[in-house]
Design a protein around this motif. Structure first.
Motif, PDB file in Angstrom:
ATOM      1  N   LEU A 157      31.559  44.353  21.132  1.00 55.45           N
ATOM      2  CA  LEU A 157      30.330  43.693  21.579  1.00 55.45           C
ATOM      3  C   LEU A 157      30.713  42.231  21.721  1.00 55.45           C
ATOM      4  O   LEU A 157      31.302  41.661  20.801  1.00 55.45           O
ATOM      5  CB  LEU A 157      29.241  43.864  20.524  1.00 55.45           C
ATOM      6  CG  LEU A 157      27.888  43.230  20.795  1.00 55.45           C
ATOM      7  CD1 LEU A 157      27.194  43.907  21.977  1.00 55.45           C
ATOM      8  CD2 LEU A 157      26.997  43.348  19.553  1.00 55.45           C
ATOM      9  N   SER A 158      30.398  41.633  22.875  1.00 53.47           N
ATOM     10  CA  SER A 158      31.009  40.334  23.170  1.00 53.47           C
ATOM     11  C   SER A 158      30.031  39.292  23.661  1.00 53.47           C
ATOM     12  O   SER A 158      29.139  39.578  24.458  1.00 53.47           O
ATOM     13  CB  SER A 158      32.079  40.508  24.259  1.00 53.47           C
ATOM     14  OG  SER A 158      33.056  41.432  23.854  1.00 53.47           O
ATOM     15  N   THR A 159      30.242  38.063  23.207  1.00 54.99           N
ATOM     16  CA  THR A 159      29.624  36.896  23.823  1.00 54.99           C
ATOM     17  C   THR A 159      30.733  35.877  24.084  1.00 54.99           C
ATOM     18  O   THR A 159      31.747  35.874  23.391  1.00 54.99           O
ATOM     19  CB  THR A 159      28.522  36.294  22.928  1.00 54.99           C
ATOM     20  OG1 THR A 159      29.033  36.078  21.606  1.00 54.99           O
ATOM     21  CG2 THR A 159      27.322  37.229  22.830  1.00 54.99           C
ATOM     22  N   PRO A 160      30.550  35.020  25.100  1.00 58.25           N
ATOM     23  CA  PRO A 160      31.664  34.170  25.571  1.00 58.25           C
ATOM     24  C   PRO A 160      31.754  32.816  24.861  1.00 58.25           C
ATOM     25  O   PRO A 160      31.742  31.780  25.514  1.00 58.25           O
ATOM     26  CB  PRO A 160      31.356  34.015  27.063  1.00 58.25           C
ATOM     27  CG  PRO A 160      29.859  34.033  27.121  1.00 58.25           C
ATOM     28  CD  PRO A 160      29.402  34.949  26.007  1.00 58.25           C
ATOM     29  N   TYR A 192      37.859  43.147  25.212  1.00 57.81           N
ATOM     30  CA  TYR A 192      36.465  43.290  25.646  1.00 57.81           C
ATOM     31  C   TYR A 192      36.222  44.512  26.523  1.00 57.81           C
ATOM     32  O   TYR A 192      35.079  44.887  26.733  1.00 57.81           O
ATOM     33  CB  TYR A 192      35.920  42.004  26.290  1.00 57.81           C
ATOM     34  CG  TYR A 192      36.534  41.541  27.599  1.00 57.81           C
ATOM     35  CD1 TYR A 192      36.358  42.247  28.786  1.00 57.81           C
ATOM     36  CD2 TYR A 192      37.256  40.354  27.650  1.00 57.81           C
ATOM     37  CE1 TYR A 192      36.895  41.807  29.972  1.00 57.81           C
ATOM     38  CE2 TYR A 192      37.808  39.898  28.847  1.00 57.81           C
ATOM     39  CZ  TYR A 192      37.621  40.630  30.005  1.00 57.81           C
ATOM     40  OH  TYR A 192      38.151  40.187  31.191  1.00 57.81           O
ATOM     41  N   THR A 199      22.405  46.885  22.771  1.00 54.41           N
ATOM     42  CA  THR A 199      22.851  46.867  24.172  1.00 54.41           C
ATOM     43  C   THR A 199      22.887  48.287  24.747  1.00 54.41           C
ATOM     44  O   THR A 199      22.502  48.509  25.883  1.00 54.41           O
ATOM     45  CB  THR A 199      24.253  46.235  24.313  1.00 54.41           C
ATOM     46  OG1 THR A 199      25.161  46.944  23.472  1.00 54.41           O
ATOM     47  CG2 THR A 199      24.234  44.781  23.882  1.00 54.41           C
ATOM     48  N   ILE A 229      22.200  38.513  23.760  1.00 58.62           N
ATOM     49  CA  ILE A 229      23.384  39.327  23.500  1.00 58.62           C
ATOM     50  C   ILE A 229      23.630  40.337  24.623  1.00 58.62           C
ATOM     51  O   ILE A 229      24.772  40.498  25.072  1.00 58.62           O
ATOM     52  CB  ILE A 229      23.239  40.061  22.140  1.00 58.62           C
ATOM     53  CG1 ILE A 229      23.069  39.055  20.985  1.00 58.62           C
ATOM     54  CG2 ILE A 229      24.435  40.993  21.904  1.00 58.62           C
ATOM     55  CD1 ILE A 229      24.259  38.158  20.726  1.00 58.62           C
ATOM     56  N   THR A 230      22.596  41.003  25.085  1.00 58.91           N
ATOM     57  CA  THR A 230      22.804  42.014  26.138  1.00 58.91           C
ATOM     58  C   THR A 230      23.273  41.343  27.434  1.00 58.91           C
ATOM     59  O   THR A 230      24.161  41.857  28.120  1.00 58.91           O
ATOM     60  CB  THR A 230      21.518  42.818  26.417  1.00 58.91           C
ATOM     61  OG1 THR A 230      20.465  41.907  26.748  1.00 58.91           O
ATOM     62  CG2 THR A 230      21.095  43.615  25.202  1.00 58.91           C
ATOM     63  N   ASP A 249      19.134  49.402  25.220  1.00 59.29           N
ATOM     64  CA  ASP A 249      18.430  48.629  26.252  1.00 59.29           C
ATOM     65  C   ASP A 249      18.836  49.093  27.641  1.00 59.29           C
ATOM     66  O   ASP A 249      17.991  49.278  28.524  1.00 59.29           O
ATOM     67  CB  ASP A 249      18.734  47.140  26.077  1.00 59.29           C
ATOM     68  CG  ASP A 249      18.025  46.295  27.123  1.00 59.29           C
ATOM     69  OD1 ASP A 249      16.780  46.305  27.148  1.00 59.29           O
ATOM     70  OD2 ASP A 249      18.710  45.621  27.917  1.00 59.29           O
ATOM     71  N   VAL A 296      30.587  39.506  29.953  1.00 56.53           N
ATOM     72  CA  VAL A 296      31.960  39.465  29.434  1.00 56.53           C
ATOM     73  C   VAL A 296      32.706  40.733  29.839  1.00 56.53           C
ATOM     74  O   VAL A 296      33.880  40.694  30.224  1.00 56.53           O
ATOM     75  CB  VAL A 296      31.965  39.278  27.909  1.00 56.53           C
ATOM     76  CG1 VAL A 296      33.375  39.506  27.347  1.00 56.53           C
ATOM     77  CG2 VAL A 296      31.481  37.874  27.535  1.00 56.53           C
ATOM     78  N   PHE A 344      24.963  38.445  27.798  1.00 55.16           N
ATOM     79  CA  PHE A 344      26.350  37.974  27.704  1.00 55.16           C
ATOM     80  C   PHE A 344      27.341  39.128  27.594  1.00 55.16           C
ATOM     81  O   PHE A 344      28.426  39.085  28.174  1.00 55.16           O
ATOM     82  CB  PHE A 344      26.517  37.026  26.514  1.00 55.16           C
ATOM     83  CG  PHE A 344      26.043  35.623  26.768  1.00 55.16           C
ATOM     84  CD1 PHE A 344      26.504  34.917  27.884  1.00 55.16           C
ATOM     85  CD2 PHE A 344      25.171  34.987  25.900  1.00 55.16           C
ATOM     86  CE1 PHE A 344      26.084  33.605  28.121  1.00 55.16           C
ATOM     87  CE2 PHE A 344      24.747  33.676  26.131  1.00 55.16           C
ATOM     88  CZ  PHE A 344      25.207  32.988  27.244  1.00 55.16           C
ATOM     89  N   ASP A 345      26.987  40.162  26.835  1.00 55.75           N
ATOM     90  CA  ASP A 345      27.919  41.281  26.655  1.00 55.75           C
ATOM     91  C   ASP A 345      28.259  41.916  27.999  1.00 55.75           C
ATOM     92  O   ASP A 345      29.424  42.217  28.292  1.00 55.75           O
ATOM     93  CB  ASP A 345      27.319  42.326  25.709  1.00 55.75           C
ATOM     94  CG  ASP A 345      28.252  43.503  25.486  1.00 55.75           C
ATOM     95  OD1 ASP A 345      29.368  43.284  24.969  1.00 55.75           O
ATOM     96  OD2 ASP A 345      27.888  44.635  25.845  1.00 55.75           O
ATOM     97  N   GLN A 346      27.234  42.094  28.825  1.00 50.12           N
ATOM     98  CA  GLN A 346      27.440  42.702  30.133  1.00 50.12           C
ATOM     99  C   GLN A 346      28.355  41.828  30.995  1.00 50.12           C
ATOM    100  O   GLN A 346      29.243  42.338  31.686  1.00 50.12           O
ATOM    101  CB  GLN A 346      26.080  42.859  30.816  1.00 50.12           C
ATOM    102  CG  GLN A 346      25.980  44.086  31.676  1.00 50.12           C
ATOM    103  CD  GLN A 346      24.526  44.462  31.906  1.00 50.12           C
ATOM    104  OE1 GLN A 346      23.622  43.689  31.609  1.00 50.12           O
ATOM    105  NE2 GLN A 346      24.300  45.649  32.438  1.00 50.12           N
TER     106      GLN A 346
END
Lengths: 313, 313
Positions: free
Chosen positions: B268-271, B262, B110, A109-110, B113, A116, A112-114
């Motif tokens: 909070l995002s994933t692609p 985004y 996120t 998650i971290t 971290d 995106v 991909f979030d970064q």
């Protein structure tokens, strides 16, 4: 002479009143000097020093606010003082945090979030499933039991490791303390939910880590010194696909000393927030349960969660 | 004349053989030109164009590789062609991803971290519990049912919204399609696991979002256009404590058009990786189940997961 309760942490008025019905109550700042401290018979205990404990020479009972009692200055606690932990009070919060770390690592998650956020939607690499995977739950107290229950809901194969299995908790395999290697062997994931005692300190060595799958994830919501840090760093450097997802630290007061861990790319980190630290709700529940146990003691009942001195000396 | 199966995606030899026992099989690149395409009676379908479908004028059955059939060029599919989705094939993977997003948002993984990596261990703000919270599961198909089951293991109060409840799935409250407002009202969290149909497109408006708690979290692992994007952006700007945790997008081919979402801090995002995109294991399981359903059709049995044309026109 009645009981005198001293709380090193601030209490809500309604909690204080519950104790006041049975004893004199003082909070941090309301007592001072050796003469006063020597009147204390019951300690409701957050952070405390050895010197303060030495001055409390009539102490009979210590109720810890926190789940773990490892940070108490044990060499200053006489053997005849009863000590109770507060296990269970934050079990839901910590078990949730364990899955937050495990899932964030498994699903990246971290990462991909970064990406995106910078407009990069490219899909690279492999995410990992929980379903069908072998997870070792190290420690089957209140937290570990909840972790095992939730893991079953994710349809994982659950290997339990601990002194005993609570009634109502189901695992697929169970190993007692002397079988740590059998518990970890072949596991995809592991969650450390053990207390830090003289038996668990340094339990996880390089050799133990090597028993897990190379594409594994190790989650630590217990205590950092259960792992030999140098061994972990070596293992993580040798196995870039293995992820260490961690909430607890070796040097929380000077965290930069743990930069050898958190600077590695295959780590995921939170700053010791799983329990009460970042949740007022959890902290208040912990205080409520701690006071409930003090009341139990003052009423002459046996307090819950009494720990064995010899596990911490 | 026997059945002719055309797969737009590459098949493993053992899967291809399963179909070959019952029909001629071609994979992408092995057929070409209108004459060939007109021989096809069964389509195992990944990405496809309307022009390709038009040329397949003997088509009887379309088996979609993906769970959602919304991306098929529906105006090019005659009403008498049976279309089957592949729902359920990625349900575990997507349900796990939904909890990865929900927990990462609730526990601010996120955020922490990133701070720890820069040596900052300061604990700020509040994390959120799952335990005891009210979660609305929008869509109670294979994915939503798994989300509801896992939510119960986290001891959440589960509100189900959908056409019907599968046997064996337990929710605390259930609302049918015409009661979306009652389903969302007062919820802390919601997970969108609906298919995109003419009934669900634009279902979540500004007014619907306003029914949720201001400190809420909305997870979307269904399809983006179920939400009116402009409404979501307005709501997120007005409610900085509300988090939108999202795997699916409005403009996946030109994602920068979704930067209005985004780029917001409370997202909070994933692609679009919850299902097969970042897991070979999940993709292979999807293909296996799709081929199983094609075999069912070829044997004259009724295929699973037949969708209603009218839901997509």
């Amino acid at each position: 002479m009645g009981e005198v309760v001293y709380s090193t942490v601030k209490l809500k008025p309604e909690l204080r009143r519950e104790i006041e019905e049975l004893a004199e109550v003082y909070e941090a700042g309301e007592l001072g000097g050796a003469a006063d401290l020597s009147r204390i018979t019951v300690l409701l205990c957050g952070p405390i020093t050895g010197a303060e404990l030495d001055a409390m020479n009539n102490l009979r009972f210590i109720q810890c606010v926190y789940a773990g009692v490892d940070s108490l200055p044990w060499s200053h606690i006489p053997a005849d003082v009863t000590v109770a932990s507060n296990v269970g009070s934050n079990a839901d919060a910590v078990a949730e945090h364990a899955f937050a770390l495990l899932l964030a690592a498994a699903k990246r998650i971290t990462f991909f979030d970064q990406r995106v956020r910078s407009g990069n939607f490219e899909v690279v690499g492999e995410s990992r499933m929980l379903h069908g995977r072998r997870i070792c739950v190290l420690g089957l107290g209140a937290i570990g039991s909840r972790v095992a229950e939730i893991a079953k809901a994710f349809k994982m194969y659950v290997v339990g490791y601990g002194r005993s299995l609570r009634s109502g908790v189901t695992v697929d395999e169970f190993y007692p303390p002397d079988r740590i290697s059998d518990a970890l062997r072949g596991c995809d994931y592991a969650v450390i939910a053990l207390p830090l005692t003289k038996h668990t300190r340094g339990l996880i060595t390089y050799e133990k880590l090597c028993l897990m799958k190379r594409e594994g994830i190790l989650v630590n919501v217990g205590r950092a010194p259960i792992i030999v840090k140098e061994d972990l760093v070596r293992f993580l450097k040798e196995n870039p696909s293995f992820i260490y997802a961690n909430d607890v630290w070796w040097n929380i007061r000077s965290p930069s000393e743990d930069s050898d861990v958190y600077s590695l790319p295959n780590t995921l980190s939170t700053p010791w927030v799983a329990g009460a630290a970042s949740s007022r709700e959890t902290y208040e529940e912990m205080l409520r349960l701690a006071v409930e146990n003090v009341v139990r003691y003052l009423r002459g009942e046996r307090p819950l969660n009494i720990v064995r001195h010899e596990d911490y000396r």
